[in-house]
Design an enzyme around this catalytic site. Structure first.
Site, PDB file in Angstrom:
ATOM      1  N   ASP A 142      82.199  20.667  -0.347  1.00  0.00           N
ATOM      2  CA  ASP A 142      81.612  21.518   0.686  1.00  0.00           C
ATOM      3  C   ASP A 142      81.524  20.746   2.006  1.00  0.00           C
ATOM      4  O   ASP A 142      81.427  19.516   2.008  1.00  0.00           O
ATOM      5  CB  ASP A 142      80.206  21.962   0.278  1.00  0.00           C
ATOM      6  CG  ASP A 142      80.217  22.897  -0.928  1.00  0.00           C
ATOM      7  OD1 ASP A 142      81.226  23.582  -1.123  1.00  0.00           O
ATOM      8  OD2 ASP A 142      79.210  22.927  -1.659  1.00  0.00           O
ATOM      9  N   ARG A 143      81.525  21.476   3.108  1.00  0.00           N
ATOM     10  CA  ARG A 143      81.474  20.854   4.429  1.00  0.00           C
ATOM     11  C   ARG A 143      80.359  19.805   4.517  1.00  0.00           C
ATOM     12  O   ARG A 143      80.574  18.696   4.997  1.00  0.00           O
ATOM     13  CB  ARG A 143      81.249  21.920   5.500  1.00  0.00           C
ATOM     14  CG  ARG A 143      81.114  21.315   6.909  1.00  0.00           C
ATOM     15  CD  ARG A 143      80.298  22.226   7.814  1.00  0.00           C
ATOM     16  NE  ARG A 143      81.059  23.368   8.267  1.00  0.00           N
ATOM     17  CZ  ARG A 143      81.793  23.392   9.372  1.00  0.00           C
ATOM     18  NH1 ARG A 143      81.880  22.331  10.138  1.00  0.00           N
ATOM     19  NH2 ARG A 143      82.434  24.478   9.722  1.00  0.00           N
TER      20      ARG A 143
END
Length: 306
Positions: A142-143
């Protein structure tokens, strides 16, 4: 009076190819083959990617050469790749790239977000050495999750890794900063994960309804309203750790999407610390570890090392 044309500069010599006739280490072979070139000069050429073996740039001094291979020496320095932003390379060979990604950097662009990503930067990195080179996504972080991430350099390697992921990957360990005091020293969370219409993952109350997900955790520290957990994935489902931490009432710090309430961590409290796997092409055991970011340890400052 007519000016004399300036003499044109001679073109730099093109690459030269040398056959390998017996097993040897690359540096030793080059010292014997490139008469008049000093050790430091050859090491510099290796570091700059000017030495190729069977068409692939090799930088390791002790790379094992086999009879029948071809070593190509490029006299021109290759164009430098732009500096990497938000990630560093932990390992690279002709098949794989393993990186340490910072929180805040997208792994790959989405339909909604076309910004600078780990994928785009690594594509430019490999093309600076070989214009036709490419990288391929194997898995994602995830970012706002930091840590170890792997990319393939060919579709063949990508498919091997994705098809045999559960057999090849031996360890995926995360460190998670979660809200509240986790009293159990260790535990296992298992559920069936589904995705809602709003693209949010959740645990179904019904058996066999969705993808089976298993997460193991061990409590490392508690204090100041937080707990630090070591989390080991048995399965690798989308947002698995985030959903499972919410399920036990201890959401990941900073994870508003999955129930976090405190606002003092300006990132997601999740870090991919260890990735260990068998190399998909030669079976070597590989293990990579990324240092836990200080932001995840700050609630326990002065209480010893994790």
């Amino acid at each position: 009076m007519q000016k004399k044309p300036k003499p044109s500069r001679p073109s730099p010599p093109g690459p030269r190819a040398y056959p390998v006739r017996e097993a040897d280490e690359l540096l030793r072979y080059l010292l014997k083959t490139l008469a008049g070139q000093g050790r430091n000069s050859i090491k510099a050429m290796l570091a700059r990617g000017q030495i190729h073996v069977d068409g692939q740039a090799v930088t390791a001094y002790n790379y094992s050469l086999q009879p029948g291979q071809t070593v190509t020496v490029h006299k021109e320095k290759p164009p430098e790749a732009p500096p990497l932003v938000g990630l560093s390379i932990l390992y690279e060979d002709e098949h794989l790239l393993v990186v340490d990604k910072d929180a805040g950097l997208l792994s790959i662009a989405t339909e909604q977000e076309k910004e600078w990503t780990a994928y785009r930067q690594l594509m430019e990195h490999v093309r600076a050495q070989k214009p036709e080179a490419r990288v391929f996504i194997v898995h994602r972080l995830d970012r706002d999750t930091s840590g170890v991430m792997m990319f393939a350099k060919s579709e063949e390697v990508q498919q091997r890794l994705q098809t045999h992921w559960r057999d090849l990957v031996k360890e995926r360990t995360y460190v998670a900063l979660v809200e509240g005091a986790v009293r159990k020293p260790e535990g296992t969370i298992a559920s069936w994960l589904k995705e809602s219409k709003t693209l949010k993952m959740y645990s179904s109350p019904y058996p066999n309804d969705g993808q089976h997900a298993v997460t193991h955790y061990r409590t490392l520290r508690t204090g100041n309203g937080y707990s630090l957990l070591e989390v080991n994935l048995e399965t690798g489902r989308k947002n698995q750790i985030r959903v499972h931490m919410q399920d036990i009432g201890h959401p990941i710090a900073g994870d508003k999407k999955y129930g976090a309430r405190l606002r003092d961590l300006h990132r997601l409290g999740l870090h991919a610390k260890v990735l260990a796997f068998e190399h998909p092409m030669d079976g070597r055991m590989m293990r990579f570890e990324a240092e836990v970011p200080k932001a995840l340890l700050r609630p326990f400052a002065g209480k010893g090392k994790a």
